[in-house]
Structure formats: C-alpha cells, structure tokens
Design a protein around this motif. Structure first.
Motif, PDB file in Angstrom:
ATOM      1  N   PHE A 125      29.566  43.072  43.379  1.00 50.62           N
ATOM      2  CA  PHE A 125      30.990  43.709  42.821  1.00 50.62           C
ATOM      3  C   PHE A 125      30.425  44.533  41.841  1.00 50.62           C
ATOM      4  N   ASN A 126      29.573  44.603  41.361  1.00 49.02           N
ATOM      5  CA  ASN A 126      29.035  45.121  40.137  1.00 49.02           C
ATOM      6  C   ASN A 126      28.746  46.641  40.128  1.00 49.02           C
ATOM      7  N   ILE A 127      29.179  47.123  41.081  1.00 46.97           N
ATOM      8  CA  ILE A 127      29.255  48.770  41.241  1.00 46.97           C
ATOM      9  C   ILE A 127      30.339  49.299  40.566  1.00 46.97           C
ATOM     10  N   THR A 128      31.122  48.701  39.934  1.00 52.19           N
ATOM     11  CA  THR A 128      32.418  49.203  39.254  1.00 52.19           C
ATOM     12  C   THR A 128      32.149  48.477  37.625  1.00 52.19           C
ATOM     13  N   ILE A 129      32.513  49.346  36.791  1.00 54.79           N
ATOM     14  CA  ILE A 129      32.749  48.715  35.427  1.00 54.79           C
ATOM     15  C   ILE A 129      34.039  48.641  34.784  1.00 54.79           C
ATOM     16  N   ASP A 130      35.076  48.770  35.790  1.00 52.68           N
ATOM     17  CA  ASP A 130      36.498  48.885  35.434  1.00 52.68           C
ATOM     18  C   ASP A 130      36.804  47.577  35.335  1.00 52.68           C
ATOM     19  N   PRO A 131      37.426  46.851  34.269  1.00 53.15           N
ATOM     20  CA  PRO A 131      37.707  45.619  33.778  1.00 53.15           C
ATOM     21  C   PRO A 131      38.676  44.943  34.832  1.00 53.15           C
ATOM     22  N   LEU A 132      39.754  45.755  35.347  1.00 50.69           N
ATOM     23  CA  LEU A 132      40.752  45.235  36.154  1.00 50.69           C
ATOM     24  C   LEU A 132      40.228  45.082  37.730  1.00 50.69           C
ATOM     25  N   GLU A 133      39.305  46.174  38.046  1.00 52.29           N
ATOM     26  CA  GLU A 133      38.985  45.897  39.268  1.00 52.29           C
ATOM     27  C   GLU A 133      37.896  44.684  39.348  1.00 52.29           C
ATOM     28  N   LEU A 134      37.019  44.774  38.383  1.00 52.59           N
ATOM     29  CA  LEU A 134      36.133  43.471  38.262  1.00 52.59           C
ATOM     30  C   LEU A 134      36.791  42.156  38.332  1.00 52.59           C
ATOM     31  N   ALA A 135      37.849  42.115  37.444  1.00 52.46           N
ATOM     32  CA  ALA A 135      38.934  40.955  37.712  1.00 52.46           C
ATOM     33  C   ALA A 135      39.449  40.524  38.907  1.00 52.46           C
ATOM     34  N   LYS A 136      39.527  41.424  39.920  1.00 51.87           N
ATOM     35  CA  LYS A 136      40.022  41.024  41.078  1.00 51.87           C
ATOM     36  C   LYS A 136      38.996  40.107  41.931  1.00 51.87           C
ATOM     37  N   ASN A 137      38.024  40.211  41.491  1.00 52.19           N
ATOM     38  CA  ASN A 137      36.645  39.380  42.370  1.00 52.19           C
ATOM     39  C   ASN A 137      36.216  38.160  41.289  1.00 52.19           C
ATOM     40  N   VAL A 138      36.689  38.032  40.130  1.00 52.45           N
ATOM     41  CA  VAL A 138      36.150  37.192  39.271  1.00 52.45           C
ATOM     42  C   VAL A 138      36.395  35.815  39.943  1.00 52.45           C
ATOM     43  N   PHE A 139      34.937  35.021  39.842  1.00 51.16           N
ATOM     44  CA  PHE A 139      34.850  33.618  40.376  1.00 51.16           C
ATOM     45  C   PHE A 139      35.224  33.536  41.869  1.00 51.16           C
ATOM     46  N   CYS A 140      35.389  34.818  42.529  1.00 48.72           N
ATOM     47  CA  CYS A 140      36.010  34.592  43.874  1.00 48.72           C
ATOM     48  C   CYS A 140      35.255  33.618  44.975  1.00 48.72           C
ATOM     49  N   GLU A 141      34.015  33.318  44.614  1.00 55.97           N
ATOM     50  CA  GLU A 141      33.463  32.596  45.499  1.00 55.97           C
ATOM     51  C   GLU A 141      33.265  30.986  45.328  1.00 55.97           C
ATOM     52  N   ILE A 142      33.534  30.756  43.896  1.00 56.63           N
ATOM     53  CA  ILE A 142      33.920  29.192  43.466  1.00 56.63           C
ATOM     54  C   ILE A 142      35.176  28.832  43.161  1.00 56.63           C
ATOM     55  N   LYS A 143      36.028  29.834  42.947  1.00 60.47           N
ATOM     56  CA  LYS A 143      37.656  29.504  42.350  1.00 60.47           C
ATOM     57  C   LYS A 143      38.401  30.731  42.973  1.00 60.47           C
ATOM     58  N   PRO A 144      38.439  30.913  44.386  1.00 64.03           N
ATOM     59  CA  PRO A 144      39.263  31.937  44.986  1.00 64.03           C
ATOM     60  C   PRO A 144      40.628  32.133  44.404  1.00 64.03           C
ATOM     61  N   GLU A 145      41.451  31.117  43.912  1.00 65.55           N
ATOM     62  CA  GLU A 145      42.370  31.299  43.790  1.00 65.55           C
ATOM     63  C   GLU A 145      42.749  31.668  42.337  1.00 65.55           C
ATOM     64  N   TYR A 146      41.625  31.727  41.494  1.00 71.24           N
ATOM     65  CA  TYR A 146      41.729  32.197  40.183  1.00 71.24           C
ATOM     66  C   TYR A 146      42.336  33.365  39.947  1.00 71.24           C
ATOM     67  N   ALA A 147      41.614  34.481  40.727  1.00 72.16           N
ATOM     68  CA  ALA A 147      41.913  36.100  40.336  1.00 72.16           C
ATOM     69  C   ALA A 147      43.626  36.001  40.587  1.00 72.16           C
ATOM     70  N   LYS A 148      43.946  35.525  41.663  1.00 65.95           N
ATOM     71  CA  LYS A 148      45.699  35.568  41.848  1.00 65.95           C
ATOM     72  C   LYS A 148      46.418  34.735  40.801  1.00 65.95           C
ATOM     73  N   GLY A 149      45.992  33.655  40.613  1.00 62.92           N
ATOM     74  CA  GLY A 149      46.668  32.819  39.760  1.00 62.92           C
ATOM     75  C   GLY A 149      46.752  32.743  38.282  1.00 62.92           C
TER      76      GLY A 149
END
Lengths: 165, 415
Positions: free
Chosen positions: A21-45
């Motif tokens: 996911f590091n092909i972007t440097i946009d904080p909001l774009e990156l935030a969409k996938n933050v912790f996606c594999e270990i806490k997938p509920e985080y980004a939306k919650g």
C-alpha cells in the motif's frame, strides 16, 4: 476522550501498513488500509480522539514513514506504548504524530477502554478503569520538534542548530 | 577513548562524545530510493529551503524498478523530474541501494552515511556509521547537511573459532538474532569483532551489520582493517588514505562471546526473525519458492555458492527458484564467469537486480498458503505477498540445497 485500540509487542511496520500500500503518500489513502491485516475493523471504526495502545518495540521493521503517517491519517490522537523501535520513534516525532512512552498504561489499558490523554503533561486518564498514568517526559529537543508540529514546520522557522541550543 | 561508534562520532564532532549525548553532525552521504524519495521530495518542498550540497545526495531506483505498475512509474517520474530540476548528479538504476552504495565507493571507514531505508546499517561493514531514517529526515539532511544522533550504548559481539563446512556468516547472524531477539539491541550500536570476523571476507561480513537492523540496532559496526582497505581499493572507486578508526578502551554495555565452531546451519522461521531453529529441526518442510536475492545475500560469492551446488543438476520442478543478483556489477561478473548459464540450465529464473520480491512488490510474490525459503533478512507476515504465506530465512547454500529437493534441506548433503 476516545477509545483505546490495543496492540501487542513488536508491532511491525508491515502490520501497521503492508508494503504493497506504500505506493501512495496520501495520509487519508494510507489510513484506509492501516492495520488492515491484524485489525481490519480499525480503519472503519476509528474516531478522532481515539488512542493506539501498543506494547514494547512498537513500530519495528522498515524505515517507512508511511507507518506513522497512516496512523496520523486515521485521526487517532496519539500512540501510547511501553517502548518504540528507533526509526518509528524519530519518524513519528518528525511528522508530528504524538507518541508517549508509558509501560504502565501500555500494560493496563484494554481494547475499548475510554482514555483521555494530555499531550503536554503526559498524563493519561483511563476513565473505564478509573486510573491515571504518567508517561515518560520527552527530551527537550524532541519537545521542540513536537511543539512545532514536526521537523518540517520547525525548519521553516528555525535553523537546525537551534535544536541543540 | 571509546567504542567504535563513539570514536566515529567524536572524530566528526571534533570533540569527545559519549553514549547518551545528543549530537548534531555533518553527514557524508544521504541515500534514498524510489520507495522513500517521493516523501522526501514532499518534505523538501514544504521546508522551502535549497539543497545544501547536491554531491552528497545519492538516489537509487531499486524497490519497484522497472516499474511493475502505474503508481510505481509515477513515483519514478516524480523522482527523475526532481533530480533533473535540482541537477542531482548521483542517480543509480544499477541494483539494490546498499550494495551499489558500497560498490560505488560512497561508504568509507569513519564516514557517516544515512539512508531512507532501515537496512542502511549495512554500511557498518566498511567501518562507517550507517543507519536508517524516515524520508522527512532525509529531506532535512538535504537542506542542512546534518542529522541529530543520540550516541548509542554498544553491545560487543565477539565471535571466536572457525565455522564448520556448510555454515556461513548468515547462519551465525541468524543464530545471533535468535539469541538477542528482535528487540535485543534496540537503540544500541552492535560491534562485531573477534577472530572469526577478522578472517572473514567483506561479502560475508556485510551480513552482520545488514541484519543488525533486525535486532533493533541503530547501527552494526565492524572496524575497518586490511580486509576492508583491500576491498575498497580493489573493488570500488574509493581511494584513501582511509582512517582506520578502532575502539579505544571501550566501555561496552554488554559483551557477548560466541564460539561459531559449534553453530550448525540455521533457519529463521515464520513469522519472526528471532524464531530461529537449527536447520535439523525444520528439515523436510515443503517449500513452494526459493528466493536468492536482496542486500543480505545476493553477492557474487553467494551466487557462486548456489551455482556450484546446482551445476549439472535440476531444481525441483514444482518450486519456483528465483535468483536476483544484488547489483548489475554482480550480474555482469556472474555472466562472465558462466554462473548465470549454470543457474538457468538448472531451472532457476534469473531476474534483473532490485528489491521487488523482498518487499512483496513484484518479481516473486507468494500466494496464500505458500512457503518460501529465502536469503533475505526479514520474514514479517505478508512480507513477500499474501499475509497467508510464510517466509523462512537461511544462507544461500541452504537455499540451493532446498531448491533441489523442494524441502528445507541441509546444504552439507550437497557440498
């Protein structure tokens, strides 16, 4: 006041944001996938004011700044951990993501606890458990960077030598 | 007097510095690559001040090069346009950044080289201070020529004895990672020394500082000696006189003594670098891919070991065996010496140089449920692609033996 999102020891930068996911440097774009594999509920919650609570060696692994940027982009207020991996520590300070070192809170706070943090004093209040913890103070020159909102803002106004004075 | 890192920093500071102090020092070179430079450019624009010394900036295209997708291509475009605009003189598309930095002579004893890549610790193999930083600090160094450091405490690792046949520096370093753990050296300088290191050629030495990152170290250092100087003079354009900085009456936080002669081939197992087992215990485990590449173990001598073991044989047809030389220079030398032909005849896929497979970007991505044995330095979950895949770390010899059988195999059976 915000909710605590709890993580374990040795949380690595790939777990914070996988390399693909590091092909972007946009904080909001990156935030969409933050912790996606270990806490997938985080980004939306996650809600503004929520707090990330980690264990020891938080943010180990890559030098990628995408990791603290993704956390900052997710609107979390700060990270509390018992210790940090060195590059993550520097990166977080440099990009203006507040981080606190507090082993007591890192051990005690549980997922979902209501937590309030005073970033200036380092005081952490756990409303759920009715407890207060005190984070380690940051070195002076780190505070200078942090209070400017990051090293970029600091350098706009100051010479780098002023960090040491 | 001091540890190697204290000596290097003292020389630069022009005064005695001690562990625990914070110093602001001039840096000799500032390294970044296609993955980390775009963010540095962004920070540079925001700071709004000019570059201090273009000659100290070195940029590599290796993490997603040639571009595997449009976004990577856009990153390259951004960097190349910036380099053109700023007239930056040192751009490389010749291989994995750390290898090229050393080959091109940017890393010399006593120098300070910072990189926007966690494995910048690699430069310690030449007696230089090398360490990884985020992109923003790279931009700060572009503008100021400086970087702040907290002088670290030092853990000294004394390596004695001679390694058994079939045991390489990678096995020894994996063993150390298992002993210390992935946070065993956080914020510390790790000095590697002792007669085992003294007798080791540069390509094997490099593995120690390179993987010091995996145990949390700020830097991994080997004091420059005859071996270092000979290497620099014969293999790189760097020219002396070189300062031979050594520890002087050092005070170490901890000294760890290891007898390497009792170490057998080691494997760092999924999913952590410190999940280390003697190969014996994981022998026979099925693998779906063998990857020989990266800044850790894809030098000419590594490829030579693999080619010697695969010569006249065929790799297991149900395994993808990928060889990625660490640099173009290594690739050319391997071509000239017939190694690439041997590898291709054996059924290996030889790719262009770069870091793609090691970061799960391109050139060897793993599917869910797959297991790879690699010569890499890092095996985090999902590192090579699917989060449901597994990465095991070992020496090039173990990788070659495993390529033949499709199962984790002791290289000593094939030497």
């Amino acid at each position: 006041m915000g909710k605590a999102w709890k993580f374990g020891d040795n949380l690595n930068t790939d777990e914070i944001i996988p390399g693909r996911f590091n092909i972007t440097i946009d904080p909001l774009e990156l935030a969409k996938n933050v912790f996606c594999e270990i806490k997938p509920e985080y980004a939306k919650g996650v809600r503004p004011g929520d707090v990330i609570v980690g264990g020891g060696n938080f943010g180990c692994g890559s030098s990628r700044e995408h990791a603290p940027i993704a956390i900052k982009g997710s609107q979390a207020k700060c990270v509390i951990a018992s210790s940090y991996a060195r590059i993550f520590f520097r990166n977080a300070i440099n990009i203006g993501l507040p981080i606190l070192e507090c082993p007591e809170a890192a051990n005690d706070v549980e997922e979902g606890d209501e937590v309030d943090v005073d970033l200036t004093s380092g005081q952490i209040i756990n409303a759920t458990k009715n407890k207060t913890y005190q984070a380690h103070p940051l070195p002076d020159f780190v505070l200078k960077i942090a209070s400017a909102g990051g090293i970029v803002s600091f350098l706009k106004e100051h010479d780098i030598q002023e960090l040491m004075s | 007097m001091g540890t190697l890192v204290e000596e290097i920093f003292s020389r630069k500071a022009g005064r005695r510095v001690k562990a625990g102090e914070i110093v602001l020092l001039d840096v000799d070179y500032i390294m970044s690559h296609d993955n980390t430079t775009p963010l540095a450019i962004k920070a540079f624009r925001e700071i709004g001040k000019p570059i201090r010394d273009k000659d100290r900036i070195v940029i590599h295209f290796d993490h997603a090069y040639p571009a595997p997708n449009v976004l990577a291509a856009e990153n390259h475009r951004k960097i190349l346009d910036f380099a053109k605009e700023q007239e930056l003189p040192h751009l490389y598309k010749q291989g994995v950044c750390h290898q090229v930095m050393i080959e091109e002579g940017y890393v010399t004893p006593g120098s300070i080289v910072i990189g926007a890549d966690s494995h910048s610790n690699t430069y310690g193999a030449m007696g230089a201070f090398g360490s990884g930083f985020g992109s923003t600090e790279i931009a700060v160094a572009w503008v100021t020529g400086k970087c702040w450091f907290k002088v670290p405490e030092t853990i000294r690792i004394e390596l004695h004895g001679e390694a058994q046949n079939g045991v390489y520096s990678k096995d020894v370093m994996i063993c150390i990672a298992g002993l210390l753990g992935m946070d065993g050296a956080t914020y510390r300088s790790v000095e590697f020394g002792g007669e085992y290191i003294d007798n080791l050629p540069v390509h094997e030495r490099i593995v120690f500082p390179n993987m010091s990152t995996e145990i949390g170290a700020k830097c991994g250092l080997i004091a420059a000696d005859e071996v270092t100087i000979n290497y620099l003079e014969s293999e790189t354009p760097a020219r002396g006189p070189f300062e031979r900085i050594v520890p002087v009456n050092p005070q170490y936080e901890r000294v760890i003594e290891i007898d390497v002669s009792i170490i057998a081939p080691q494997v760092a197992c999924h999913p952590d670098v410190d999940n280390v087992k003697p190969l014996e215990e994981v022998k026979g485990l099925e693998v779906h891919e063998v990857y020989i590449g990266t800044c850790t173990n894809a030098r000419f001598e590594d490829i030579e070991i693999v080619a010697n073991m695969l010569k006249g044989k065929k790799v297991n047809p149900f395994v993808r065996v990928i060889v990625t030389p660490a640099s173009e220079r290594i690739y050319r030398k391997a071509l000239k010496n017939g190694l690439i032909e041997i590898l291709m005849d054996a059924g290996c896929t030889v790719t262009a140089t770069g870091c793609g497979a090691c970061i799960g970007r391109h050139g060897g991505i793993l599917a869910p449920g797959e297991r790879a044995l690699t010569t890499m330095n890092r095996n985090f979950i999902g590192r090579m692609g699917s989060p449901l895949s597994e990465v095991y770390l070992a020496s090039p010899a173990t990788a070659a033996a495993t390529a033949l059988t499709g199962r984790i195999t002791d290289p000593r059976e094939y030497l």
